[in-house]
Design a protein around this motif. Structure first.
Motif, PDB file in Angstrom:
ATOM      1  N   ALA A  20       2.755   3.989   1.555  1.00 42.77           N
ATOM      2  CA  ALA A  20       1.449   3.488   1.993  1.00 42.77           C
ATOM      3  C   ALA A  20       0.859   2.543   0.952  1.00 42.77           C
ATOM      4  O   ALA A  20       0.280   1.504   1.291  1.00 42.77           O
ATOM      5  CB  ALA A  20       0.496   4.652   2.267  1.00 42.77           C
ATOM      6  N   ARG A  24      -0.263  -1.355   1.541  1.00 41.56           N
ATOM      7  CA  ARG A  24      -1.629  -1.840   1.261  1.00 41.56           C
ATOM      8  C   ARG A  24      -1.661  -2.906   0.180  1.00 41.56           C
ATOM      9  O   ARG A  24      -2.387  -3.888   0.274  1.00 41.56           O
ATOM     10  CB  ARG A  24      -2.517  -0.681   0.821  1.00 41.56           C
ATOM     11  N   GLU A 101      -0.930  10.941   4.178  1.00 32.05           N
ATOM     12  CA  GLU A 101      -2.168  10.165   4.237  1.00 32.05           C
ATOM     13  C   GLU A 101      -2.348   9.628   5.652  1.00 32.05           C
ATOM     14  O   GLU A 101      -1.381   9.258   6.307  1.00 32.05           O
ATOM     15  CB  GLU A 101      -2.055   9.001   3.252  1.00 32.05           C
ATOM     16  N   ALA A 112       1.217   8.009   6.739  1.00 32.07           N
ATOM     17  CA  ALA A 112       2.475   8.132   6.003  1.00 32.07           C
ATOM     18  C   ALA A 112       2.872   9.590   5.998  1.00 32.07           C
ATOM     19  O   ALA A 112       2.012  10.468   5.900  1.00 32.07           O
ATOM     20  CB  ALA A 112       2.302   7.638   4.566  1.00 32.07           C
ATOM     21  N   THR A 126       5.878   5.053   6.270  1.00 38.27           N
ATOM     22  CA  THR A 126       4.529   4.684   6.672  1.00 38.27           C
ATOM     23  C   THR A 126       4.595   3.921   7.977  1.00 38.27           C
ATOM     24  O   THR A 126       5.452   3.048   8.157  1.00 38.27           O
ATOM     25  CB  THR A 126       3.844   3.824   5.586  1.00 38.27           C
ATOM     26  N   VAL A 128       2.151   1.727  10.729  1.00 35.05           N
ATOM     27  CA  VAL A 128       0.872   1.023  10.795  1.00 35.05           C
ATOM     28  C   VAL A 128       0.789   0.208  12.079  1.00 35.05           C
ATOM     29  O   VAL A 128       1.763  -0.433  12.488  1.00 35.05           O
ATOM     30  CB  VAL A 128       0.695   0.063   9.593  1.00 35.05           C
TER      31      VAL A 128
END
Length: 176
Positions: A20, A24, A101, A112, A126, A128
């Motif tokens: 993650a 990010r 998370e 994740a 992860t 998204v």
């Protein structure tokens, strides 16, 4: 087994949260693992974004991709343990994971999870869903892993191809 409380199970890798964070911050994934990143356009606009995000966070993405998820599994939440079932036909194994998370904004949702003892791999993934400024909905799977069982070590590079194929199935399952 219920979706929570896999007693005696610990995460199988030390770099908890790295996938993650890499997503990010556009930072590198940990060395010593195979890395995977796949993306796909899933739809267009806020409605498609909401549908894809709901499929992701309620495990519908996994189910539509052919991964067994116990029906009582709650929505993804940090600390949730889930016992996934993977394989083909009668050849199946379990893949216990823990959600590390969950994150979300008006234009991005995801989570994740990491592998627990007993999983065929060791690492983290992860997932998204993003709504871009151009209103395109993009799905991303980002992972690092290495074999942790004799049969995944035996699979060698074919194991990475299987992981990639499953990641592509995840994104297809999110497509609206």
């Amino acid at each position: 087994m219920p979706a929570s409380g896999l007693p005696g199970r610990n995460l199988t890798y030390p770099e908890v949260g790295a996938s993650a964070r890499a997503f990010r911050e556009a930072s590198p994934l940990p060395s010593g693992y195979r890395h995977l990143r796949v993306e796909r356009e899933l739809g267009y606009g806020a409605t498609d974004f909401d549908v894809a995000a709901t499929r992701l966070l309620t495990w519908e993405m996994h189910r539509r991709a052919g991964i067994r998820v116990p029906p009582e599994t709650p929505r993804a939440a940090a600390g949730l343990d889930v016992q996934l079932g993977v394989g083909l036909g009668p050849i199946r194994t379990t893949a216990p994971c823990r959600v590390i998370e969950v994150f979300g904004t008006d234009r991005q949702r995801g989570f994740a999870y990491g592998t627990l003892a007993g999983h065929p791999e060791s690492g983290e993934e992860t997932f998204v869903v993003e709504l871009g400024e151009d209103e395109r909905v993009i799905g991303t799977v980002l992972a690092f892993s290495r074999p942790s069982r004799w049969y995944t070590r035996l699979a060698g590079p074919a194991g990475h191809l299987v992981q990639r194929r499953i990641a592509l199935r995840y994104l297809a399952a999110l497509t609206v």
